[in-house]
Write an enzyme that holds these catalytic residues in place. Structure first.
Site, mmCIF file in Angstrom:
data_model
loop_
_atom_site.group_PDB
_atom_site.id
_atom_site.type_symbol
_atom_site.label_atom_id
_atom_site.label_comp_id
_atom_site.label_asym_id
_atom_site.label_seq_id
_atom_site.Cartn_x
_atom_site.Cartn_y
_atom_site.Cartn_z
ATOM 1 N N CYS A 241 0.816 28.293 7.777
ATOM 2 C CA CYS A 241 1.374 28.725 6.494
ATOM 3 C C CYS A 241 0.399 28.315 5.406
ATOM 4 C CB CYS A 241 2.749 28.091 6.260
ATOM 5 S SG CYS A 241 3.488 28.497 4.652
ATOM 6 N N GLY B 167 2.035 26.760 2.382
ATOM 7 C CA GLY B 167 2.538 25.457 2.823
ATOM 8 C C GLY B 167 1.432 24.420 2.904
ATOM 9 N N CYS C 185 1.981 34.490 0.074
ATOM 10 C CA CYS C 185 1.524 34.314 1.453
ATOM 11 C C CYS C 185 0.018 34.136 1.431
ATOM 12 C CB CYS C 185 1.917 35.511 2.326
ATOM 13 S SG CYS C 185 1.351 35.367 4.030
ATOM 14 N N HIS D 122 8.552 25.170 -1.920
ATOM 15 C CA HIS D 122 8.215 24.339 -0.760
ATOM 16 C C HIS D 122 8.848 22.958 -0.885
ATOM 17 C CE1 HIS D 122 5.134 26.852 1.214
ATOM 18 N NE2 HIS D 122 4.953 27.329 -0.003
ATOM 19 N N ASN E 266 5.958 30.322 -4.444
ATOM 20 C CA ASN E 266 7.165 30.300 -3.629
ATOM 21 C C ASN E 266 7.554 28.836 -3.427
ATOM 22 O OD1 ASN E 266 5.010 29.659 -1.971
ATOM 23 N ND2 ASN E 266 5.645 30.928 -0.267
ATOM 24 N N ASN F 132 -0.881 32.705 12.032
ATOM 25 C CA ASN F 132 0.202 33.251 11.207
ATOM 26 C C ASN F 132 0.012 34.763 11.196
ATOM 27 O OD1 ASN F 132 1.091 32.844 7.673
ATOM 28 N ND2 ASN F 132 2.318 33.558 9.372
ATOM 29 N N GLU G 260 9.238 28.292 8.001
ATOM 30 C CA GLU G 260 9.129 29.259 6.917
ATOM 31 C C GLU G 260 10.399 30.077 6.719
ATOM 32 O OE1 GLU G 260 5.628 31.556 5.969
ATOM 33 O OE2 GLU G 260 4.611 30.706 7.722
#
Length: 286
Positions: A226, A229, A82, A169, A167, A21, A217
């Site tokens: 991720c 994730g 992140c 998901h 965030n 990533n 993403e």
């Protein structure tokens, strides 16, 4: 002209990756935020540096932290979380001599993270506790948390779990089905059930201590890894009793380790943070 540093106007950057990533780290402690156009330029893999996202290191927001960072997608949109990026910023700070501590805290847009420097270029980061509330994720049309959400996407019924790691998901069980990841991920982002910035994970269970995961993403498409994730997938599976509390998450770019002691505790993400190269752009970009 977009001025990047206080002295030369030149833009200095580090290209890094966490399990594939990849991202561009900018030192913004004495510079302004990059414009949307600049983020797009930097992240472009043909005409720029290339990366899934852009991260800017800044002064700490919390007086006990060593630094903070902000996140922009490859399309120049702000992002809140992140996990791979947090580890890369931590490694960048250690190399830059900002801290030599084995443990320290770091501020992201979604909160404050505890960092532990481990052996072999590995960093562990606290990712906070997962939030399954539909309002927090958000997932629309539901008032109570569901183990699985049944939604109609592109004329087909789709079953997914949902969780916020700072965030949003959506997590799809891909154990017995080969999903067209870009098509399903994009359709779910534009379905109206989630905010458009939802990240969509496709998970396969290998054992109680190992899963395979691919993630579509927000702002980057399908990526090699991720971190948030990985945490989201483990949170969903652990809550359902399908995996243990320490899980290796195998992603296309490498393996991350997620640890979650209890439903009420923070999750911890461990994995590599690697430097690819450093550089400087010779001209400013509007």
């Amino acid at each position: 002209m977009h001025k990047h540093t206080a002295d030369t106007g030149r833009l200095r950057f580090s290209k890094m990756h966490g399990a594939g990533n990849d991202m561009i780290i900018l030192d913004l402690r004495n510079a302004q935020d990059p414009s949307r156009e600049l983020c797009k330029y930097l992240a472009n893999r043909n005409k720029g540096i290339g990366g899934d996202m852009v991260l800017g290191v800044k002064a700490p927001r919390n007086p006990l932290s060593v630094a903070s960072f902000d996140i922009w997608t490859a399309q120049g949109e702000s992002s809140r979380q992140c996990g791979n990026g947090a580890r890369c910023v931590a490694a960048w700070l250690v190399r830059a001599g900002v801290t030599d501590a084995c443990e320290f805290t770091l501020d992201s847009p979604s909160g404050t993270h505890r960092v532990r420097v481990m052996e072999g270029g590995t960093y562990q980061i606290s990712m906070g506790a997962p939030n399954f509330s539909p309002a927090a994720i958000p997932v629309f049309g539901f008032t109570e948390p569901q183990a699985d959400y049944e939604v109609e996407v592109a004329g087909q019924n789709l079953v997914c779990a949902a969780v916020s790691m700072g965030n949003p998901h959506a997590v799809i069980d891909a154990q017995d089905k080969d999903y067209p990841i870009p098509a399903v991920g994009s359709a779910l982002q534009n379905s109206g059930y989630f905010s458009p910035d939802v990240n969509v994970g496709f998970v396969q269970l290998e054992s109680r201590n190992k899963i395979k995961l691919k993630v579509y993403e927000y702002g980057a498409g399908e990526t090699l890894a991720c971190g948030s994730g990985a945490c989201a997938a483990v949170a969903v599976l652990a809550r359902a009793g399908r995996v243990d509390r320490s899980v290796d998450v195998e992603l296309p770019g490498g393996t991350l380790e997620v640890t979650w002691e209890s439903d009420l505790s923070a999750m911890y993400l461990s994995g590599p943070a690697e430097f690819v190269f450093d550089g400087e752009l010779a001209h400013a970009v509007v």
